[in-house]
Design a protein around this motif. Structure first.
Motif, PDB file in Angstrom:
ATOM      1  N   GLU A 417       0.218  18.734  12.265  1.00  0.00           N
ATOM      2  CA  GLU A 417       0.065  18.213  13.629  1.00  0.00           C
ATOM      3  C   GLU A 417       0.197  16.695  13.696  1.00  0.00           C
ATOM      4  O   GLU A 417       0.630  16.156  14.710  1.00  0.00           O
ATOM      5  N   HIS A 418      -0.206  15.999  12.650  1.00  0.00           N
ATOM      6  CA  HIS A 418      -0.074  14.541  12.670  1.00  0.00           C
ATOM      7  C   HIS A 418       1.404  14.152  12.651  1.00  0.00           C
ATOM      8  O   HIS A 418       2.215  14.777  11.963  1.00  0.00           O
ATOM      9  N   THR A 419       1.726  13.109  13.381  1.00  0.00           N
ATOM     10  CA  THR A 419       3.127  12.676  13.489  1.00  0.00           C
ATOM     11  C   THR A 419       3.437  11.466  12.621  1.00  0.00           C
ATOM     12  O   THR A 419       4.559  10.955  12.657  1.00  0.00           O
ATOM     13  N   SER A 420       2.453  10.996  11.858  1.00  0.00           N
ATOM     14  CA  SER A 420       2.680   9.879  10.951  1.00  0.00           C
ATOM     15  C   SER A 420       1.786  10.063   9.734  1.00  0.00           C
ATOM     16  O   SER A 420       1.097  11.081   9.599  1.00  0.00           O
ATOM     17  N   GLY A 421       1.809   9.079   8.844  1.00  0.00           N
ATOM     18  CA  GLY A 421       1.057   9.199   7.600  1.00  0.00           C
ATOM     19  C   GLY A 421      -0.428   9.401   7.833  1.00  0.00           C
ATOM     20  O   GLY A 421      -1.032   8.761   8.703  1.00  0.00           O
ATOM     21  N   VAL A 422      -1.034  10.303   7.045  1.00  0.00           N
ATOM     22  CA  VAL A 422      -2.477  10.572   7.130  1.00  0.00           C
ATOM     23  C   VAL A 422      -3.163   9.726   6.072  1.00  0.00           C
ATOM     24  O   VAL A 422      -2.843   9.807   4.885  1.00  0.00           O
ATOM     25  N   THR A 423      -4.123   8.912   6.509  1.00  0.00           N
ATOM     26  CA  THR A 423      -4.688   7.882   5.635  1.00  0.00           C
ATOM     27  C   THR A 423      -6.022   8.263   5.010  1.00  0.00           C
ATOM     28  O   THR A 423      -6.359   7.757   3.940  1.00  0.00           O
ATOM     29  N   ALA A 424      -6.812   9.125   5.639  1.00  0.00           N
ATOM     30  CA  ALA A 424      -8.138   9.446   5.110  1.00  0.00           C
ATOM     31  C   ALA A 424      -8.547  10.830   5.568  1.00  0.00           C
ATOM     32  O   ALA A 424      -8.065  11.341   6.592  1.00  0.00           O
ATOM     33  N   CYS A 425      -9.440  11.442   4.804  1.00  0.00           N
ATOM     34  CA  CYS A 425      -9.972  12.766   5.155  1.00  0.00           C
ATOM     35  C   CYS A 425     -11.400  12.866   4.643  1.00  0.00           C
ATOM     36  O   CYS A 425     -11.749  12.271   3.620  1.00  0.00           O
ATOM     37  N   GLU A 426     -12.227  13.611   5.366  1.00  0.00           N
ATOM     38  CA  GLU A 426     -13.624  13.763   4.968  1.00  0.00           C
ATOM     39  C   GLU A 426     -14.188  15.012   5.624  1.00  0.00           C
ATOM     40  O   GLU A 426     -13.826  15.359   6.755  1.00  0.00           O
ATOM     41  N   PHE A 427     -15.088  15.690   4.904  1.00  0.00           N
ATOM     42  CA  PHE A 427     -15.747  16.877   5.415  1.00  0.00           C
ATOM     43  C   PHE A 427     -17.073  16.506   6.064  1.00  0.00           C
ATOM     44  O   PHE A 427     -17.736  15.541   5.650  1.00  0.00           O
ATOM     45  N   ALA A 428     -17.454  17.286   7.060  1.00  0.00           N
ATOM     46  CA  ALA A 428     -18.830  17.243   7.524  1.00  0.00           C
ATOM     47  C   ALA A 428     -19.719  17.925   6.481  1.00  0.00           C
ATOM     48  O   ALA A 428     -19.288  18.849   5.791  1.00  0.00           O
ATOM     49  N   LYS A 429     -20.944  17.451   6.359  1.00  0.00           N
ATOM     50  CA  LYS A 429     -21.804  17.961   5.283  1.00  0.00           C
ATOM     51  C   LYS A 429     -22.116  19.427   5.482  1.00  0.00           C
ATOM     52  O   LYS A 429     -22.262  20.185   4.524  1.00  0.00           O
ATOM     53  N   LYS A 430     -22.215  19.870   6.718  1.00  0.00           N
ATOM     54  CA  LYS A 430     -22.503  21.264   7.019  1.00  0.00           C
ATOM     55  C   LYS A 430     -21.301  21.879   7.717  1.00  0.00           C
ATOM     56  O   LYS A 430     -20.683  21.262   8.579  1.00  0.00           O
ATOM     57  N   GLY A 431     -20.995  23.108   7.349  1.00  0.00           N
ATOM     58  CA  GLY A 431     -19.902  23.806   7.991  1.00  0.00           C
ATOM     59  C   GLY A 431     -18.566  23.513   7.365  1.00  0.00           C
ATOM     60  O   GLY A 431     -18.433  22.684   6.458  1.00  0.00           O
ATOM     61  N   ASN A 432     -17.546  24.190   7.838  1.00  0.00           N
ATOM     62  CA  ASN A 432     -16.188  24.042   7.335  1.00  0.00           C
ATOM     63  C   ASN A 432     -15.356  23.236   8.309  1.00  0.00           C
ATOM     64  O   ASN A 432     -14.356  23.710   8.845  1.00  0.00           O
ATOM     65  N   VAL A 433     -15.747  22.007   8.562  1.00  0.00           N
ATOM     66  CA  VAL A 433     -15.063  21.140   9.505  1.00  0.00           C
ATOM     67  C   VAL A 433     -14.525  19.945   8.736  1.00  0.00           C
ATOM     68  O   VAL A 433     -15.272  19.251   8.035  1.00  0.00           O
ATOM     69  N   LEU A 434     -13.228  19.711   8.856  1.00  0.00           N
ATOM     70  CA  LEU A 434     -12.547  18.602   8.192  1.00  0.00           C
ATOM     71  C   LEU A 434     -12.068  17.604   9.233  1.00  0.00           C
ATOM     72  O   LEU A 434     -11.563  17.993  10.287  1.00  0.00           O
ATOM     73  N   PHE A 435     -12.220  16.319   8.919  1.00  0.00           N
ATOM     74  CA  PHE A 435     -11.762  15.249   9.801  1.00  0.00           C
ATOM     75  C   PHE A 435     -10.710  14.435   9.067  1.00  0.00           C
ATOM     76  O   PHE A 435     -10.858  14.146   7.873  1.00  0.00           O
ATOM     77  N   THR A 436      -9.648  14.061   9.773  1.00  0.00           N
ATOM     78  CA  THR A 436      -8.575  13.257   9.184  1.00  0.00           C
ATOM     79  C   THR A 436      -8.198  12.138  10.156  1.00  0.00           C
ATOM     80  O   THR A 436      -8.262  12.305  11.381  1.00  0.00           O
ATOM     81  N   SER A 437      -7.804  11.015   9.571  1.00  0.00           N
ATOM     82  CA  SER A 437      -7.313   9.880  10.363  1.00  0.00           C
ATOM     83  C   SER A 437      -5.861   9.626  10.002  1.00  0.00           C
ATOM     84  O   SER A 437      -5.432   9.868   8.870  1.00  0.00           O
ATOM     85  N   SER A 438      -5.122   9.085  10.965  1.00  0.00           N
ATOM     86  CA  SER A 438      -3.683   8.935  10.765  1.00  0.00           C
ATOM     87  C   SER A 438      -3.200   7.628  11.387  1.00  0.00           C
ATOM     88  O   SER A 438      -3.857   7.032  12.245  1.00  0.00           O
ATOM     89  N   LEU A 439      -2.022   7.242  10.916  1.00  0.00           N
ATOM     90  CA  LEU A 439      -1.375   6.060  11.493  1.00  0.00           C
ATOM     91  C   LEU A 439      -0.799   6.335  12.880  1.00  0.00           C
ATOM     92  O   LEU A 439      -0.336   5.406  13.540  1.00  0.00           O
ATOM     93  N   ASP A 440      -0.793   7.598  13.318  1.00  0.00           N
ATOM     94  CA  ASP A 440      -0.306   7.906  14.661  1.00  0.00           C
ATOM     95  C   ASP A 440      -1.339   7.611  15.745  1.00  0.00           C
ATOM     96  O   ASP A 440      -1.091   7.896  16.922  1.00  0.00           O
ATOM     97  N   GLY A 441      -2.504   7.071  15.357  1.00  0.00           N
ATOM     98  CA  GLY A 441      -3.504   6.662  16.336  1.00  0.00           C
ATOM     99  C   GLY A 441      -4.476   7.749  16.721  1.00  0.00           C
ATOM    100  O   GLY A 441      -5.138   7.625  17.760  1.00  0.00           O
ATOM    101  N   SER A 442      -4.609   8.798  15.927  1.00  0.00           N
ATOM    102  CA  SER A 442      -5.508   9.894  16.277  1.00  0.00           C
ATOM    103  C   SER A 442      -6.416  10.237  15.105  1.00  0.00           C
ATOM    104  O   SER A 442      -6.052  10.054  13.939  1.00  0.00           O
ATOM    105  N   ILE A 443      -7.591  10.732  15.453  1.00  0.00           N
ATOM    106  CA  ILE A 443      -8.521  11.345  14.501  1.00  0.00           C
ATOM    107  C   ILE A 443      -8.605  12.810  14.895  1.00  0.00           C
ATOM    108  O   ILE A 443      -8.888  13.134  16.051  1.00  0.00           O
ATOM    109  N   ARG A 444      -8.367  13.698  13.956  1.00  0.00           N
ATOM    110  CA  ARG A 444      -8.339  15.130  14.271  1.00  0.00           C
ATOM    111  C   ARG A 444      -9.424  15.867  13.496  1.00  0.00           C
ATOM    112  O   ARG A 444      -9.701  15.539  12.335  1.00  0.00           O
TER     113      ARG A 444
END
Length: 930
Positions: A417-444
């Motif tokens: 889904e990201h349209t540019s390079g993905v720079t970082a990723c991290e999990f929430a401590k609880k649950g199966n939720v992943l967060f990623t940041s990108s150079l396209d200006g979005s956090i998903r």
């Protein structure tokens, strides 16, 4: 956790002081011995680089060269593993014996390694002293042929004890049989006949040639000429009556050993029995007709007469020979298909595309993928372990997020889904939720149960986010950018921007939440780091003044300390009260390896002397650091001492792996790497080099020799492994060095049947346990273990030889997590500590991992029992009170029941007497009463 709490149930009240002291010393020494035992265990993230693919003889395993290593894919069980050896350069060719027990891998310089595949160990190193362009083993397993540019050599296959029929000793594993010369350009392919008497060589000089393995009477080497482009491959038919050749321009020639097809004179018609003019001639010509696309690779399966060709446009075609019927065509890639092969049954086609790193296995009959894997196209930026430790998530400049399964080694899902390079990723401590940041200006935010993107966060202005952090509760996500000096905060539930925290005077380069969630730490290029109290009313920030730009921040798991890596190579350690507690200089440790264009040795190069990524270990006792270097450094937090340096790669095909200058690579015009060499390059590859200044999608010389570096590191949640995202791929270093089959002290009398006979018939539990450990089969050990009576546990453990103590402790430690028999496992642990406490103390370095598992299992059991007791405390009080009430009621009811029963018996007796008087005597009835 305190030792007396961990081992409260393990040490009996009557234990002597010696055993208790032994346990304390044993647990105290756990941390000191585990820190340097990490070893390379697997390579993920890359599935194919260059060279050829090889199927195992049974067709269930596929061998693929990955840089300077070889990865084996199990196509039936969907697993993969990487062989532990490594070449000094990228692998160019691999070959497997017909029995599948020996693997020969050759790198770009002609250095070969002979490997025992079942045992996964390298047997012999050898150098062909030239670039190897083709390799093939004969079907008989006696010879293998190698193409050394324009020359071909035939060598004897090293014999193993089960194949050496003559019984003679071999003093050299590699013995040359003979060599041939005659081609005028590089040999591209070698193919043997089914009887191993002849072999074909295909060359770029537009010809194919027939050679014999041994001297054949009446045979002379034959040249098959007629193609207008280089010959990609040549093969014998199943009956060896035909030869098929394929050239790069798409021409397929059918050769047969016949007389001239068109007779010119009547004299030729008269000599029907004259065989003097019999020779290999072209009988038919076919063409693929793919327009401007060139044939990049081809393979032929003689048993089924299937011909497969891969083209430069990513298309492959499947044809049936000799009629050249097109069975199937499919586009599987956007770039060239570099290699194709067919397994022994002819059902599975394997394709490799090096530009995109694709590896595909296609079953043409059912038209379905057996295997479809692809690594990252660009370099990886970050990685993170899932909370359960079973998956690794990687992000890269190609805009993709890949989820890798650690056990199987496969990529199970890819997010695009990201349209540019993905720079970082991290999990929430609880649950199966992943967060990623990108150079396209979005956090998903990603749901890793349904594998979907359920939330997207953006800033009011267009920013390229370079770092991010997630609150341990998963309710707040923060991100920083190199374009803005503010830290942005969003609510995960609503997706709204909560705050923009200002304070930094330069771009924000790193963010990290403390594990307890009380503070957010940010690092910036303004040479400061700030501790933000974002959940307090004042939202104050404590600035930490540093001497250089901040590269990365790590917070210790107990939230009491944080480590900061700066551009000058320093690692500083701070308390959460903004006080510096320690520091160390990592410039000497970080420097390693000079670039191919450098004119200085590695010790004098200044560009690599800093750490771009740092992480604390799970217990907080160690710090792992990596950067633009071939080394990963492991430091002790308490003593600030370097414990070990892990070498990422020794691959000389990468820039930055050599320490010293090489004078032969220096010319009057500069280093050899600065000069663009196009002599060996093909025309279409030279034409592709049109954007020498671009950083992405650049097929220039920089792509050919990338720099070795570590862009991200992470410890597994259990602390038994760590992973590093490097130029080579995803390197996994683990403490678990278990072998698939490791028999110990085994002889011919010990079998599973004899072990069960000793267990069931003789009831000799100790002997049966020792025999099971010698066989080292998990199922058999578990059966014997569970058959030992609890009362005999102490006797069996007491008489157990000390050589098996570590194995038994390892097995019982594993059973504490798998088996529901908690008390039974605790009895074994208690007996081991009672009987072998002195030995465990003296050899604590060998059993530290096992005791970690034991302590974790004991604490888990204690927590489960305490939780169960807390939940049922009122139910227990009710049952106790109910028991007292029932006892009183029972006494009262018992007296009434006795009187009632006596009355009923008297009434019955009177009734029977009346019946007897009326009907007469009946002996049966009276007997029944008695």
């Amino acid at each position: 956790m305190a030792i007396d709490k961990l081992f409260r149930n393990l040490v009996p009240a009557s234990s002597d002081k010696h055993n208790e002291k032994s346990i304390i010393l044993l647990v105290d020494g756990l941390e000191a011995t585990m820190k340097t035992d990490f070893r390379f265990s697997n390579l993920l993230g890359t599935v194919y680089c260059q060279g050829n693919l090889v199927y195992s003889p049974d067709g269930t395993h596929l061998f693929s060269p990955v840089g300077n290593r070889v990865t084996v894919f199990n196509l039936v069980e969907n697993k993969s593993y990487t062989l532990p050896f490594a070449h000094r350069k990228n692998i160019a060719r691999i070959g497997l014996t017909p029995r599948g027990n020996l693997l020969l891998s050759i790198d770009e310089d002609g250095h070969a390694i002979l490997t025992n595949v079942p045992r996964r160990i390298s047997l012999y190193h050898f150098s062909f002293k030239s670039k190897v362009t083709a390799l093939a083993f004969s079907p008989s397993g006696r010879y293998f042929a190698v193409g050394l540019r324009r020359r071909v050599e035939v060598w004897h296959v090293p014999s193993t004890p089960d194949t050496n029929e003559s019984g003679e000793l071999e003093f050299a594993p590699f013995v040359k049989h003979h060599s041939h010369a005659g081609h005028f350009d590089d040999i591209q392919n070698i193919e043997w006949s089914s009887d191993s008497r002849f072999f074909l060589t295909s060359s770029k000089d537009l010809t194919a040639r027939i050679w014999s393995a041994n001297n054949e009477e009446g045979f002379t080497p034959t040249v098959l000429s007629g193609h207008r482009y280089g010959v990609v491959g040549a093969w014998f038919s199943a009956d060896q009556e035909k030869i098929y050749t394929v050239s790069k321009d798409g021409a397929v020639f059918d050769w047969q050993y016949v007389k001239p097809i068109n007779r010119l004179t009547d004299d030729d018609m008269q000599d029907e029995d004259d065989d003097s003019d019999m020779r290999w001639r072209i009988v038919q010509k076919h063409y693929f007709m793919q327009g401007s696309a060139r044939v990049r690779c081809a393979a032929f399966h003689p048993e089924t007469n299937l011909l497969v060709a891969g083209f430069s446009n990513g298309l492959f075609g499947l044809y049936e020979m000799p009629d050249f019927n097109n069975i199937h065509k499919l586009s599987i890639s956007q770039n060239d298909i570099d290699f194709v092969t067919i397994n022994k049954s002819g059902e599975w086609l394997a394709f490799g595309a090096s530009k995109l790193g694709q590896l595909l296995v296609w079953e043409w009959q059912s038209e379905s993928y057996i295997l479809k894997q692809q690594g990252h196209f660009d370099s990886m930026n970050s990685l993170v372990y899932s909370p359960d430790g079973t998956k690794i998530i990687t992000t890269a400049d190609d805009g993709k997020i890949k989820v890798w399964d650690i056990e199987s080694g496969f990529c199970i899902v890819t997010f695009t889904e990201h349209t540019s390079g993905v720079t970082a990723c991290e999990f929430a401590k609880k649950g199966n939720v992943l967060f990623t940041s990108s150079l396209d200006g979005s956090i998903r935010a990603w749901d890793l149960i349904r594998y979907r993107n359920f939330r997207t966060f953006t800033a009011p202005t267009r920013l390229s986010f370079s770092c991010m952090a997630v609150d341990p509760s998963g309710e707040v996500v923060a991100a920083g950018s190199l374009d803005s000096f503010d830290v942005h905060i969003w609510s995960v539930q609503t997706g709204q921007l909560l705050d923009q925290m200002a304070g930094h005077e330069g771009p924000v380069s790193s963010l990290a939440f403390s594990p307890n969630g009380n503070a957010l730490i940010s690092g910036s290029w303004d040479r400061t780091a700030r501790i933000w109290s974002i959940f307090s009313r004042t939202q104050t920030s404590e600035p930490l003044q540093l001497q250089a730009d901040v590269l990365d921040i790590a917070v210790r798991p107990d939230s009491l300390q944080l480590a900061i890596s700066t551009l000058d190579g320093q690692l500083t350690f701070w308390s959460m009260d903004a006080e510096q507690v320690a520091g160390l200089d990592g410039r000497r440790d970080a420097s390693g390896g000079r670039k191919i264009t450098d004119r200085r040795t590695a010790a004098n190069v200044s560009g690599t002397k800093s750490f771009n990524s740092i992480r604390y270990s799970t217990d907080g006792s160690c710090l792992l650091a990596g950067g633009n270097s071939k080394y990963i450094c492991l430091y002790s937090v308490s003593t600030m001492v370097l414990l070990k340096k892990f070498t990422v790669s020794v691959n000389l095909s990468l820039s930055g792996t050599q320490e010293f200058l090489n004078s032969k690579l220096l010319t009057e015009a500069g280093t050899a790497a600065d000069i663009d060499h196009d002599s060996d390059a093909e025309i279409e590859n030279v034409a592709d080099r049109s954007l020498p200044g671009s950083k992405r999608g650049d097929p220039s010389a920089r792509k050919k020799m990338p720099e070795v570096r570590v862009s991200g590191i992470a410890f597994s949640p259990a602390g038994t492994a760590f992973c590093a995202a490097s130029t080579e791929g995803l390197l996994v270093y683990s403490l678990d060095t278990t072998v698939q089959f490791d028999p110990f002290d085994l002889n011919i009398e010990i079998t599973p049947a004899s072990t069960l006979a000793v267990l069931e018939d003789e009831k000799d539990y100790l002997k049966a346990l020792v025999m099971a450990f010698r066989l080292n089969e998990a199922g058999l050990i578990k059966r014997v273990f569970q058959a030992v009576p609890p009362a005999d546990t102490a006797l069996v453990v007491g008489e157990l030889p000390t050589v098996y103590v570590a194995r038994l402790l390892r097995f019982v430690a594993a059973q504490t997590e798998e088996s529901p028999h908690m008390e039974f496992c605790l009895l074994w642990i208690k007996a081991l500590i009672d009987k072998h406490g002195a030995w465990l103390t003296a050899n604590r370095g060998k059993v530290d991992v096992e005791l970690r598992v034991v302590s974790r299992a004991v604490s888990r059991m204690k927590d489960d029992i305490r939780r169960l007791a807390d939940d049922n405390v009122y139910m227990v009080d009710y049952l106790v009170g109910q028991a007292a009430t029932d006892k009183q009621l029972t006494k009262g009811n018992a007296a009434h029941s006795i009187l009632d029963s006596d009355k009923m018996m008297l009434d019955a007796a009177n009734g029977e007497a009346d019946e007897d008087e009326a009907e007469g005597d009946d002996e049966d009835e009276w007997l029944g009463l008695e």
